[in-house]
Design an enzyme around this catalytic site. Structure first.
Site, PDB file in Angstrom:
ATOM      1  N   ASN A 147     -90.699  -7.276 -60.196  1.00 37.60           N
ATOM      2  CA  ASN A 147     -91.835  -6.712 -59.474  1.00 37.60           C
ATOM      3  C   ASN A 147     -93.168  -7.303 -59.937  1.00 37.60           C
ATOM      4  O   ASN A 147     -94.226  -6.731 -59.709  1.00 37.60           O
ATOM      5  CB  ASN A 147     -91.841  -5.179 -59.567  1.00 37.60           C
ATOM      6  CG  ASN A 147     -91.786  -4.678 -60.998  1.00 37.60           C
ATOM      7  OD1 ASN A 147     -92.031  -5.447 -61.929  1.00 37.60           O
ATOM      8  ND2 ASN A 147     -91.474  -3.412 -61.177  1.00 37.60           N
ATOM      9  N   ARG A 285    -100.268  -0.988 -68.982  1.00 40.22           N
ATOM     10  CA  ARG A 285     -99.839   0.289 -69.544  1.00 40.22           C
ATOM     11  C   ARG A 285    -101.080   1.065 -69.959  1.00 40.22           C
ATOM     12  O   ARG A 285    -102.039   0.493 -70.498  1.00 40.22           O
ATOM     13  CB  ARG A 285     -98.927   0.102 -70.766  1.00 40.22           C
ATOM     14  CG  ARG A 285     -97.512  -0.321 -70.426  1.00 40.22           C
ATOM     15  CD  ARG A 285     -96.745   0.735 -69.631  1.00 40.22           C
ATOM     16  NE  ARG A 285     -95.408   0.290 -69.262  1.00 40.22           N
ATOM     17  CZ  ARG A 285     -95.056  -0.244 -68.090  1.00 40.22           C
ATOM     18  NH1 ARG A 285     -95.972  -0.397 -67.134  1.00 40.22           N
ATOM     19  NH2 ARG A 285     -93.815  -0.593 -67.853  1.00 40.22           N
ATOM     20  N   HIS A 333     -98.009   5.735 -60.499  1.00 38.32           N
ATOM     21  CA  HIS A 333     -97.428   4.449 -60.917  1.00 38.32           C
ATOM     22  C   HIS A 333     -96.536   3.895 -59.789  1.00 38.32           C
ATOM     23  O   HIS A 333     -95.344   4.182 -59.721  1.00 38.32           O
ATOM     24  CB  HIS A 333     -96.607   4.664 -62.192  1.00 38.32           C
ATOM     25  CG  HIS A 333     -96.226   3.406 -62.881  1.00 38.32           C
ATOM     26  ND1 HIS A 333     -95.794   3.376 -64.180  1.00 38.32           N
ATOM     27  CD2 HIS A 333     -96.199   2.119 -62.459  1.00 38.32           C
ATOM     28  CE1 HIS A 333     -95.519   2.131 -64.534  1.00 38.32           C
ATOM     29  NE2 HIS A 333     -95.757   1.355 -63.493  1.00 38.32           N
TER      30      HIS A 333
HETATM   31  P1  NDP Z   1     -94.768 -11.341 -69.039  1.00 37.92           P
HETATM   32  O1  NDP Z   1     -93.901 -11.155 -70.240  1.00 37.92           O
HETATM   33  O2  NDP Z   1     -94.470 -12.433 -68.085  1.00 37.92           O
HETATM   34  O3  NDP Z   1     -96.268 -11.533 -69.486  1.00 37.92           O
HETATM   35  C1  NDP Z   1     -96.856 -10.804 -70.501  1.00 37.92           C
HETATM   36  C2  NDP Z   1     -97.869 -11.709 -71.148  1.00 37.92           C
HETATM   37  O4  NDP Z   1     -98.621 -10.938 -72.095  1.00 37.92           O
HETATM   38  C3  NDP Z   1     -97.232 -12.858 -71.913  1.00 37.92           C
HETATM   39  O5  NDP Z   1     -97.849 -14.059 -71.501  1.00 37.92           O
HETATM   40  C4  NDP Z   1     -97.555 -12.500 -73.348  1.00 37.92           C
HETATM   41  O6  NDP Z   1     -97.783 -13.593 -74.160  1.00 37.92           O
HETATM   42  C5  NDP Z   1     -98.870 -11.795 -73.181  1.00 37.92           C
HETATM   43  N1  NDP Z   1     -99.250 -11.041 -74.354  1.00 37.92           N
HETATM   44  C6  NDP Z   1     -98.498 -10.270 -75.163  1.00 37.92           C
HETATM   45  N2  NDP Z   1     -99.244  -9.758 -76.143  1.00 37.92           N
HETATM   46  C7  NDP Z   1    -100.509 -10.196 -75.939  1.00 37.92           C
HETATM   47  C8  NDP Z   1    -101.727 -10.019 -76.631  1.00 37.92           C
HETATM   48  N3  NDP Z   1    -101.770  -9.255 -77.723  1.00 37.92           N
HETATM   49  N4  NDP Z   1    -102.830 -10.613 -76.133  1.00 37.92           N
HETATM   50  C9  NDP Z   1    -102.766 -11.385 -75.040  1.00 37.92           C
HETATM   51  N5  NDP Z   1    -101.633 -11.603 -74.347  1.00 37.92           N
HETATM   52  C10 NDP Z   1    -100.518 -11.007 -74.796  1.00 37.92           C
HETATM   53  O7  NDP Z   1     -94.764  -9.921 -68.303  1.00 37.92           O
HETATM   54  P2  NDP Z   1     -95.263  -9.560 -66.836  1.00 37.92           P
HETATM   55  O8  NDP Z   1     -96.459 -10.359 -66.510  1.00 37.92           O
HETATM   56  O9  NDP Z   1     -94.144  -9.565 -65.882  1.00 37.92           O
HETATM   57  O10 NDP Z   1     -95.660  -8.036 -67.081  1.00 37.92           O
HETATM   58  C11 NDP Z   1     -96.707  -7.691 -67.972  1.00 37.92           C
HETATM   59  C12 NDP Z   1     -96.734  -6.193 -68.184  1.00 37.92           C
HETATM   60  O11 NDP Z   1     -97.114  -5.560 -66.988  1.00 37.92           O
HETATM   61  C13 NDP Z   1     -95.368  -5.582 -68.534  1.00 37.92           C
HETATM   62  O12 NDP Z   1     -95.081  -5.666 -69.906  1.00 37.92           O
HETATM   63  C14 NDP Z   1     -95.556  -4.165 -68.096  1.00 37.92           C
HETATM   64  O13 NDP Z   1     -96.127  -3.398 -69.152  1.00 37.92           O
HETATM   65  C15 NDP Z   1     -96.565  -4.258 -66.966  1.00 37.92           C
HETATM   66  N6  NDP Z   1     -95.929  -4.027 -65.664  1.00 37.92           N
HETATM   67  C16 NDP Z   1     -96.398  -3.014 -64.895  1.00 37.92           C
HETATM   68  C17 NDP Z   1     -95.791  -2.723 -63.714  1.00 37.92           C
HETATM   69  C18 NDP Z   1     -96.303  -1.639 -62.826  1.00 37.92           C
HETATM   70  O14 NDP Z   1     -95.575  -1.182 -61.946  1.00 37.92           O
HETATM   71  N7  NDP Z   1     -97.539  -1.197 -62.982  1.00 37.92           N
HETATM   72  C19 NDP Z   1     -94.594  -3.434 -63.249  1.00 37.92           C
HETATM   73  C20 NDP Z   1     -94.262  -4.572 -64.085  1.00 37.92           C
HETATM   74  C21 NDP Z   1     -94.882  -4.799 -65.268  1.00 37.92           C
HETATM   75  P3  NDP Z   1     -96.660 -14.595 -74.596  1.00 37.92           P
HETATM   76  O15 NDP Z   1     -95.478 -14.423 -73.702  1.00 37.92           O
HETATM   77  O16 NDP Z   1     -97.375 -15.875 -74.367  1.00 37.92           O
HETATM   78  O17 NDP Z   1     -96.354 -14.203 -75.976  1.00 37.92           O
END
Ligand code: NDP
Length: 386
Positions: A147, A285, A333
């Site tokens: 999603n 979140r 949500h």
């Molecule tokens: P991804 O894992 O593709 O992307 C998350 C990114 O966050 C990665 O690039 C990661 O870095 C980066 N990251 C982690 N920690 C940090 C930090 N401290 N500072 C900066 N960047 C950071 O996940 P998605 O993009 O698919 O999803 C992201 C979040 O969105 C999910 O974890 C979830 O909480 C939320 N979400 C919400 C939904 C909703 O319905 N509202 C549905 C789906 C997701 P790297 O990988 O480079 O370490």
């Protein structure tokens, strides 16, 4: 044979749908970057139907029961002596969704003696205590990418709604009014604004790509830098941290997972460094931001708008301040639970279960915790306390 305990949100208030607004969904077999959408051996549901609520059962019942497993589905997860708590005691597998999270705390994991697998039908497994899952050898998997684009669309929609003052203007129509000045006194163009994302993973990058045609200036921060050709293609400015990014931005969107590094990231201090009248959109979140600091920043005018769909706890209580704070564009949500997304996360849940029962490896990109450690996507994007 396994007992699968599935916690889903309630059916619509007027009953499970018997008809839908549209007859089909576009067929999507790959995500950007090439990962395939879920590939279960079969599905027993109609894509486009409501699958995420209790009666939708993620389309799992006949698959599980034909194989001799037991499926228990409930929305009752938080009350004292909830069905979730009662059934968890001997469950082998828990399936839950971020939209209606069954909080798998350390105490619950310790009480669930048979628990071996926790599946998130969606993305974001922070409702599972990952340290406890690691300690108890529970595998945690989620349907990575299912999603992400759904959420990216919601982010773009929310940015435009807030900047252009769409929701209050729509309210004027509903209320029978026509005061143009009431509508436009807070309405701007997005064009030319500085827009930044905290995290440029699947959602964050999709947001950047979708915003580029609006002729905005794009910024991002992430733990790992994007490839140079992507930075050049989209004209991105990289910042080492959220603290370095926000002072430049008119609009900030948060797209990082909730973990030790991001919890409480946005509070009074960071808001104080943002441009007066910035907009903050958080579909990641709720606990990445300080609940009351958001309320204060909107009331003082430091933030011109706040939007998103994530709350803590969920469901949000009736007196949650975000329901009544000014200039917000909050929804429950929902961003990752469109009917389009549901078809993918139901199929992905089935794919994970098929692999698990056949003792085949679960796709690496779906794994968060496995074998007593962060694994797959979890090892890349999450951190643990210990
Ligand atoms: P991804 O894992 O593709 O992307 C998350 C990114 O966050 C990665 O690039 C990661 O870095 C980066 N990251 C982690 N920690 C940090 C930090 N401290 N500072 C900066 N960047 C950071 O996940 P998605 O993009 O698919 O999803 C992201 C979040 O969105 C999910 O974890 C979830 O909480 C939320 N979400 C919400 C939904 C909703 O319905 N509202 C549905 C789906 C997701 P790297 O990988 O480079 O370490």
């Amino acid at each position: 044979m396994a007992k699968v305990l599935c916690v889903l949100y309630d059916d619509p208030t007027d009953g499970y749908p018997t008809a839908y607004a549209r007859d089909d969904l576009p067929v999507i077999d790959h995500y950007p970057g090439g990962q395939t959408t879920p590939t279960p051996e079969a599905i027993d549901f109609a894509p486009g139907h409501l699958l995420g609520s209790v009666s939708g059962e993620l389309g799992l019942r006949s698959f599980l029961e034909k194989a001799g497993h037991t499926l228990v589905v409930t929305s009752d997860k938080d009350s004292d002596g909830s069905v979730f708590d009662r059934e968890l005691v001997d469950a082998d597998i828990v399936v839950s969704q971020p939209f209606w999270p069954a909080y798998l705390t350390a105490d619950r994991i310790a009480a669930a003696k048979n628990l071996k697998l926790a599946v998130t039908a969606g993305i974001g497994s922070d409702h599972v205590d990952l340290d406890a899952a690691i300690a108890h050898g529970v595998t945690v998997a989620e349907v990575t990418y299912c999603n992400s684009i759904s959420v990216a669309e919601h982010v773009v929609m929310t940015i435009l709604s807030l900047v252009r003052n769409y929701l209050p203007s729509h309210r004027v129509v509903l209320d029978g009014g026509w005061n143009i000045a009431d509508c436009v006194a807070r309405s701007y163009d997005l064009e030319g604004m500085q827009v930044g994302t905290v995290a440029a993973g699947r959602i964050g990058l999709a947001v950047l790509r979708r915003l580029a045609p609006f002729d905005v200036k794009l910024h991002y921060t992430d733990r790992y830098r994007l490839p140079r050709e992507v930075e050049e293609e989209l004209g991105l400015t990289f910042h080492e941290s959220a603290a370095e990014l926000v002072p430049f931005c008119d609009v900030v969107t948060v797209n990082a997972p909730l973990h030790a590094e991001t919890e409480g990231l946005f509070g009074d201090e960071l808001f104080g460094t943002m441009k007066r009248g910035a907009y903050l959109i958080n579909t990641a979140r709720a606990r990445i931001v300080d609940r009351d600091a958001v309320d204060r920043a909107l009331r003082s005018g430091q933030l011109a708008g706040y939007g998103g769909d994530v709350w803590y706890p969920q469901p949000a209580p009736a007196d949650h301040p975000w329901r009544t704070m000014p200039h917000h564009g909050m929804t429950p949500h929902i961003s990752g639970s469109s009917l389009s997304a549901q078809a993918r996360y139901a199929a992905g849940t089935r794919e994970i279960l098929e692999s698990w029962f056949a003792r085949r490896p679960v796709r690496d990109e779906y794994l968060i915790v496995d074998g007593g450690a962060l694994a797959g996507t979890g090892a890349h994007s999450y951190s643990v306390r210990s």
